[in-house]
Design a protein around this motif. Structure first.
Motif: not given
Lengths: 274, 289
Positions: A93-101, A128-137
């Protein structure tokens, strides 16, 4: 007083059947702390090569790089990179992508603090409202917002932007330039951006570095941009210096567009450093 | 002019459907049921051909009625065990599935890392690719004797089982190996750049970037491998005489009891079909990520 970031005699050559192919020759540039510098030039002139050498993603044939008093070798999270394509990992998800770094850089911080950092930067870029979506969404613009959040969240010493808005439509591009400028105003990270959009360069940067056409690209001209900050697009475009500066940049690009690569003179005297 | 020409140039379909309401109704009915009617027609045609063949040129082939009567005890009591090589059809299938599962597991455990190595290292590819291309088309019938020789010396080991597993694993491995290698080579440079910029460790690069990026390819390989593993089972059981669907088929043939052979063929086909469907469901899940 020494510069914050220094690129000295940066060169890139590739071996080819016709001998050495010189992409970039003796590229010299200094960037002050908290300065926003933009590289412009024609597609394929080698400006992205310079950026990826600074990022450590491309090997340096000759010359070197110093950032905050230390010579750089290889890639690292001390340089936040925003790629032209958002380059998000699609299974996170967007959040996990940022968390990776973040997990990589702030590995000593407790988990909730790391999560707060990710949430903060994703909120600042408006996700803020869609940080747990995956990039394709997410739309292309939203994906690039994640890319910007990921770069800033690492609190890098330097920011490298490789045509970050090149794949976006005009409206989204304006929006994201605003997002970037706002984040940059708060963090004041030394930034090197590559673009071929003259208006984008003038709106965002403190200095615009024009590169001559490749092969053997060098620094052609350095144009200081002194619009007062914080900037907004309307007042920048109404500034009396805007049109002359724009004219100067476009003229530079046009002159070098008509120069045939084979006619590149061996030695050219140019202003190397600002 | 226009008022007189109107009835003449009425829509071409309407007079026909008005005069033949039955045909229109049939077409509507057929278009709703053709998913069922067409496969049924195909099956009936094959059955007819079977009847005809057993009545004319293939006198040894039992016709469908005799096949059904002889097969009935194996179908209505699918889990019965009347003897080592006289069991219900699902019991045989189960024995075969267990053997396939073991061989398939070996194929995946060996094949996936091998595929990764091939994908990562051009040196490794140059060294192994020729031998893989040569070994890949070798039939299971050729591998089995080699397995018997390899494991023949092992004291107390079930040589026929080991040889069968060796054969299944070796034949089923290649799609997994090759698809994984292709998948690793197809990882976008963008993803690797992210890993490099963030300075992910080798382990993290593998688990967080490379494996997730390769998964869709890996599962395509896994699906193809399962299909081959199931193909190989019959050959392996035939040659080793192990109880199972393939062993049963071979034993009935040798005992000159031809009625159950078709039953075995149909069962093998159905099980293979179901396995493939199941794997493509899993595969699609990973593809959509």
């Amino acid at each position: 007083m020494s510069a914050y970031a220094e690129l000295f005699n940066l060169s890139k050559t590739f071996p080819s059947p016709q001998g050495e192919r010189v992409i970039v020759r003796n590229f010299n540039l200094t960037i002050d702390a908290g300065e926003f510098v933009t590289l412009i030039g024609h597609s394929g002139c080698g400006k992205s090569t310079v950026l990826s050498m600074v990022a450590g993603l491309s090997s340096i044939t000759a010359g070197g790089l110093i950032l905050a008093g230390r010579e750089l070798t290889g890639p690292g999270p001390d340089r936040g990179m925003v790629f032209q394509s958002p380059s998000l990992l699609p299974w996170l998800t967007a959040f996990e992508n940022v968390m990776l770094g973040i997990n990589q850089v702030f590995f000593t911080a407790p988990l909730y603090e790391r999560q707060q950092i990710a949430e903060y930067y994703l909120s600042v870029v408006g996700l803020a409202d869609c940080m747990h979506r995956r990039p394709r969404e997410l739309s292309q613009g939203m994906r690039q917002r994640v890319g910007i959040a990921r770069a800033f969240a690492l609190k890098p010493k330097m920011l490298l932007l490789d045509e970050p808005f090149g794949m976006l439509d005009a409206l989204t591009r304006y929006e994201l330039q605003g997002v970037l400028l706002e984040l940059w105003r708060k963090n004041r990270i030394a930034t090197l951006m590559v673009t071929h959009d003259v208006d984008e360069a003038l709106y965002l940067s403190d200095r615009v570095v024009c590169m001559t056409d490749g092969p053997a690209a060098e620094v052609g001209d350095i144009v200081p941009v002194h619009f007062p900050r914080p900037r907004d697009r309307a007042s920048v475009m109404e500034h009396p210096d805007y049109d002359p500066l724009r004219e100067r940049l476009i003229e530079f690009l046009e002159i070098h567009a008509h120069r045939r690569p084979s006619a590149v003179p061996g030695e050219r005297s140019v202003a190397l450093t600002a | 002019m226009s008022s007189t020409s109107l009835p003449v140039t009425a829509t071409p379909g309407s007079p026909a459907s008005a005069s033949h309401p039955f045909r229109a109704g049939f077409q509507r009915w057929f278009s709703r049921l053709d998913w069922f009617v067409l496969p049924l027609a195909g099956a009936v045609a094959v059955l007819a051909l079977w009847y005809l063949s057993s009545a004319t040129w293939a006198k040894d082939l039992p016709n469908p009625t005799r096949t059904w009567i002889a097969s009935k005890p194996y179908i209505v009591e699918p889990f019965a065990k009347r003897g080592e090589l006289d069991q219900g059809i699902l019991r045989f299938t189960w024995l075969s599935l267990i053997l396939v599962a073991k061989g398939y597991a070996i194929a995946l455990v060996v094949g996936t890392p091998l595929g990764f190595l091939l994908g990562i290292s051009p040196l490794f590819t140059r060294a192994l690719d020729p031998i893989i291309q040569v070994l890949r088309p070798v039939s299971p019938l050729a591998w089995l004797p080699l397995g018997m020789i390899l494991f023949g010396g092992w004291k107390g080991a079930n040589v026929s089982e080991l040889a069968a597993l060796f054969t299944i694993a070796l034949c089923a491995m290649w799609p997994t190996v090759l698809n994984t290698a292709v998948g690793v080579r197809a990882i976008p440079q963008d993803y690797m750049n992210v890993a490099r910029v963030l300075k992910l460790s080798r382990w993290k690069t593998l688990t967080k970037v490379m494996i997730p990026a390769t998964l869709p390819y890996m599962f395509t390989g896994f699906r193809l491998s399962l299909g081959i593993a199931w193909l190989v089972i019959v050959a392996a059981e035939m040659l080793t005489g192990r109880p199972g669907i393939g062993g049963f088929l071979w034993q009935q043939y040798n005992a000159l009891i031809y009625e159950q052979i078709i039953l075995c063929i149909l069962t093998i086909g159905l099980v293979g079909f179901v396995l493939d469907r199941l794997m493509s469901v899993v595969e699609r899940r990973f593809r959509s990520v």
